[in-house]
Design a protein around this motif. Structure first.
Motif, short mmCIF file in Angstrom:
data_model
loop_
_atom_site.label_atom_id
_atom_site.label_comp_id
_atom_site.label_asym_id
_atom_site.label_seq_id
_atom_site.Cartn_x
_atom_site.Cartn_y
_atom_site.Cartn_z
N CYS A 359 -1.62 0.66 -1.02
CA CYS A 359 -2.73 -0.30 -0.51
C CYS A 359 -3.96 0.06 -0.68
O CYS A 359 -5.00 -1.04 -0.61
N GLY A 360 -4.36 1.51 -0.75
CA GLY A 360 -5.60 1.65 -0.67
C GLY A 360 -6.49 1.97 0.65
O GLY A 360 -7.55 2.39 0.80
N HIS A 361 -5.74 1.80 1.62
CA HIS A 361 -6.31 1.76 3.00
C HIS A 361 -5.93 2.78 3.80
O HIS A 361 -5.95 2.86 5.28
N LYS A 365 -12.51 4.60 7.14
CA LYS A 365 -12.69 3.21 8.09
C LYS A 365 -12.23 2.06 7.50
O LYS A 365 -12.28 2.15 6.17
N GLY A 366 -12.07 1.11 8.13
CA GLY A 366 -11.99 -0.26 7.33
C GLY A 366 -10.48 -0.95 7.63
O GLY A 366 -9.95 -0.83 8.80
N LEU A 367 -9.98 -1.60 6.64
CA LEU A 367 -8.73 -2.35 6.78
C LEU A 367 -7.35 -1.33 6.99
O LEU A 367 -7.64 0.00 6.74
N ARG A 368 -6.52 -1.65 7.69
CA ARG A 368 -5.43 -1.17 8.28
C ARG A 368 -4.40 -0.86 7.20
O ARG A 368 -4.23 -1.56 6.31
N CYS A 369 -3.91 0.19 7.08
CA CYS A 369 -2.92 0.79 6.00
C CYS A 369 -1.34 0.01 6.27
O CYS A 369 -1.19 -0.08 7.37
N THR A 370 -1.01 -0.75 5.21
CA THR A 370 0.47 -1.35 5.32
C THR A 370 1.40 -0.54 4.53
O THR A 370 2.38 -1.15 4.56
N CYS A 371 1.06 0.65 4.37
CA CYS A 371 2.23 1.46 3.51
C CYS A 371 3.19 2.26 4.33
O CYS A 371 2.68 2.36 5.50
N ARG A 372 4.26 2.09 3.82
CA ARG A 372 5.56 3.22 4.72
C ARG A 372 4.92 4.41 4.64
O ARG A 372 4.27 5.04 3.78
N PRO A 373 4.99 5.39 5.60
CA PRO A 373 4.92 6.80 5.50
C PRO A 373 5.49 7.42 4.39
O PRO A 373 4.70 8.14 3.41
N HIS A 374 6.54 7.11 3.84
CA HIS A 374 7.07 7.88 2.48
C HIS A 374 6.15 7.38 1.40
O HIS A 374 6.07 8.17 0.55
N GLU A 375 5.67 6.29 1.39
CA GLU A 375 4.99 5.75 0.30
C GLU A 375 3.71 6.43 0.26
O GLU A 375 3.24 6.77 -0.99
N ARG A 376 3.04 6.64 1.35
CA ARG A 376 1.73 7.45 1.40
C ARG A 376 1.76 8.76 0.82
O ARG A 376 0.93 9.24 0.00
N ARG A 377 3.03 9.43 1.44
CA ARG A 377 3.16 10.70 0.93
C ARG A 377 3.27 10.93 -0.64
O ARG A 377 2.87 12.19 -1.27
N ARG A 378 4.05 9.97 -1.12
CA ARG A 378 4.35 10.26 -2.39
C ARG A 378 3.37 9.54 -3.64
O ARG A 378 3.27 10.07 -4.63
N TYR A 379 2.42 9.07 -2.98
CA TYR A 379 1.44 8.29 -3.64
C TYR A 379 0.67 9.25 -4.55
O TYR A 379 0.85 9.49 -5.89
N LEU A 380 -0.19 9.94 -4.02
CA LEU A 380 -1.12 11.26 -4.70
C LEU A 380 -0.28 12.12 -5.27
O LEU A 380 -0.73 12.80 -6.46
N THR A 381 0.90 12.55 -5.04
CA THR A 381 1.78 13.45 -5.38
C THR A 381 2.19 12.94 -6.95
O THR A 381 2.59 13.87 -7.69
N ARG A 382 1.92 11.80 -7.30
CA ARG A 382 2.42 11.46 -8.71
C ARG A 382 1.24 12.30 -9.63
O ARG A 382 1.60 12.49 -10.99
N LEU A 383 0.23 12.60 -9.40
CA LEU A 383 -0.60 13.13 -10.21
C LEU A 383 -0.08 14.75 -10.47
O LEU A 383 -0.48 15.22 -11.71
N GLY A 384 0.64 15.38 -9.78
CA GLY A 384 1.18 16.52 -9.99
C GLY A 384 0.40 17.67 -9.54
O GLY A 384 -0.71 17.58 -9.91
N GLY A 385 1.03 18.56 -8.86
CA GLY A 385 0.29 19.80 -8.43
C GLY A 385 -0.44 20.50 -9.57
O GLY A 385 -1.79 21.07 -9.27
N PRO A 386 0.14 21.02 -10.60
CA PRO A 386 -0.66 21.54 -11.94
C PRO A 386 -1.81 20.87 -12.31
O PRO A 386 -2.99 21.51 -12.22
N LEU A 387 -1.92 19.54 -12.38
CA LEU A 387 -3.02 18.90 -12.90
C LEU A 387 -3.96 18.72 -11.61
O LEU A 387 -5.35 19.24 -12.00
N VAL A 388 -3.68 18.63 -10.40
CA VAL A 388 -4.58 18.69 -9.32
C VAL A 388 -5.42 20.20 -9.39
O VAL A 388 -6.51 20.16 -9.03
N ASP A 389 -4.65 21.26 -9.53
CA ASP A 389 -5.23 22.34 -9.43
C ASP A 389 -6.16 22.68 -10.33
O ASP A 389 -6.82 23.65 -10.31
#
Length: 514
Positions: A359-361, A365-389
């Protein structure tokens, strides 16, 4: 038996390869036979040439015509061989002087009425002709401006096959031939002015990170909510980069020519660093190169010597993102095919932008997040650790405050670009003995134990982060490179402990924000 021969150039990756076009006319039933590993587009040239020669006043020989494209072992594709095949047929039929056409390179597609149509990839094709030592190349009239970007070779433009036949007859009889194409316009199209960094409101940390990325050639990640200015920042990075050299501009234009996207009609070389922003639905072939049939360069090659920007990076396919790892390290991409491997240049700076959650939030500060906890955890992990490194600088970008909206503007692009040029000059002088030009090019071993190694007392914060598992060895080396860039932006010298701590903070600021 009559034999005619002329030359053309085919593409192998983005490199021009000289091709001998030979035609043998022998008695027998009218038939056109091709040899030399050609694709359907080349094989269909026989009918185009048959019609084009008839419309040009020279009937096609009613005999067995054998057309060979050498070297036979290398695949040839595309319609750019049409004009060379037609000229070789005319030479074999004694309709044009065989001696004159033997040493000339011909490029172009033929219409049925003899019109010569423009083709893609003329720039590398003409470069290939020059490298092979041929003094003259005949190209379609539409491709004349692009072909004349190459110095040291005579470029002859042609509108139709009949005009080319007349030209060769005039040369054979000692008459001065009439120019077959108008010269390109003398005035070049005005270069696009890059957007100004002063238009970005607030974001002091992100602006500093942008200057660092430009100065040291570092990869950059911008994470934050929608509307924070991530895309605006990324679009202003090319304006901070130094202008391309003539050789670099030619390399960039060569890739664009192969893909048919050369700007300004190919009349001038652009010396501004390219900015490529593919859609998140881009396929593997569109990103790194390949495709069915002939392998073609992708977005990583189109952004050579420039910036590859991935907006909404977690929305890209995981395999596409991970395919960026090898070209980020090697500066080139290799596409393997059954008939060989094709190498494309890919020395780019990667900039990614991502929301902290679907949801982006999810933070700040700003709007309240509407995502479920597991969705938040998984979102940025889509980038993959080797690429982020492999992303040197990772910065959190929050929405600007109302006070920042009415505050004084930040430094304009020209001011920051001047500071970047000074930092690069310092790097170039320091690294010249080893043949490197940017901090990103320095091997980690040289930074840790070689002539550029820093005292242990200064690297304590990095050593501790490495021991605790907060940094990988790759991240350790990248922090050292960033520390040198920070010092270069500050006037040069040896990085201090504060520079190293700042580099670590810039690399891990997104973790802290999350």
């Amino acid at each position: 038996m009559h034999l005619g021969r002329t030359r053309s150039v085919g593409l192998v990756g983005i490199r021009g390869m000289l091709v001998d076009v030979e035609v043998d006319i022998t008695p027998g039933l009218p038939k056109i036979v091709f040899s030399g590993t050609v694709d359907p587009a080349v094989r269909e040239a026989g009918e185009r040439v048959r019609s084009a020669t008839a419309y040009s006043g020279v009937p096609f020989p009613p005999r067995r015509v054998t057309i060979n494209l050498s070297p036979a072992s290398v695949p040839k594709s595309g319609s750019g061989f049409d004009l060379a095949i037609a000229v070789a047929v005319l030479a074999a039929a004694r309709a044009v002087p065989a001696a004159l056409v033997d040493g000339v390179v011909h490029l172009g597609e033929l219409a049925l009425d003899g019109t010569v149509r423009g083709i893609r990839g003329v720039l590398p094709l003409v470069l290939g002709a020059r490298a092979a030592g041929f003094p003259t190349v005949v190209v379609p009239w539409a491709n004349v401006p692009e072909a004349r970007l190459v110095s040291g070779i005579e470029v002859v433009g042609v509108r139709d096959l009949g005009g080319l036949i007349t030209r060769y007859h005039d040369l054979d009889q000692g008459r001065c031939p009439v120019e077959l194409a108008d010269p390109p316009a003398a005035e070049a199209t005005q270069s696009v002015v890059p957007p100004d960094l002063a238009e970005v409101v607030g974001q002091d940390d992100a602006r500093h990170a942008l200057a660092m990325a430009a100065a040291g050639g570092h990869h950059l990640a911008l994470v934050g909510p929608p509307g924070a200015g991530k895309t605006m920042l990324a679009e202003r990075l090319p304006g901070l980069l130094p202008r391309l050299t003539e050789e670099q501009a030619l390399e960039v234009a060569t890739v664009a020519s192969v893909l048919g996207v050369l700007p300004a009609g190919g009349r001038v070389l652009s010396h501004q660093a390219p900015f490529v922003a593919p859609h998140h639905g881009a396929s593997m072939a569109a990103m790194v190169g390949g495709g069915s049939g002939t392998a073609r360069p992708g977005a990583v090659s189109l952004s050579h010597h420039g910036v590859l920007f991935l907006d909404e990076a977690p929305e890209f396919a995981a395999a596409v993102l991970q395919a960026l790892r090898q070209p980020m390290e090697a500066g080139e991409v290799t596409v393997a095919r059954a008939n060989g491997a094709f190498r494309f240049p890919a020395r780019f700076q990667l900039v990614i932008a991502a929301n902290p959650c679907p949801c982006g939030h999810g933070s700040g500060k700003g709007l309240r997040c509407t995502c479920r906890p597991h969705e938040r955890r998984r979102y940025l992990t889509r980038l993959g650790g080797p690429l982020v490194d492999r992303l040197d600088i990772q910065v959190y970008v929050d929405r600007p405050t109302r006070a920042q909206l009415t505050g004084p503007p930040g430094e304009p692009t020209e001011v920051v670009a001047a500071r970047v040029r000074e930092a690069r000059a310092i790097q170039g002088e320091r690294l010249a003995p080893w043949g490197w030009s940017l901090n990103r090019d320095v091997p980690g071993s040289v930074l840790r134990t070689g002539p550029l190694a820093l005292p242990r007392a200064r690297t304590t914060v990095l050593d501790q982060a490495l021991d605790r598992g907060r940094l990988s060895l790759r991240g350790y080396d990248r922090c050292l490179r960033m520390a040198w860039t920070l010092r270069d932006l500050d006037g040069g010298g040896t990085p201090t402990a504060d520079d190293i701590a700042s580099a670590l903070t810039l690399r891990c600021s997104t973790e802290e924000a999350a």
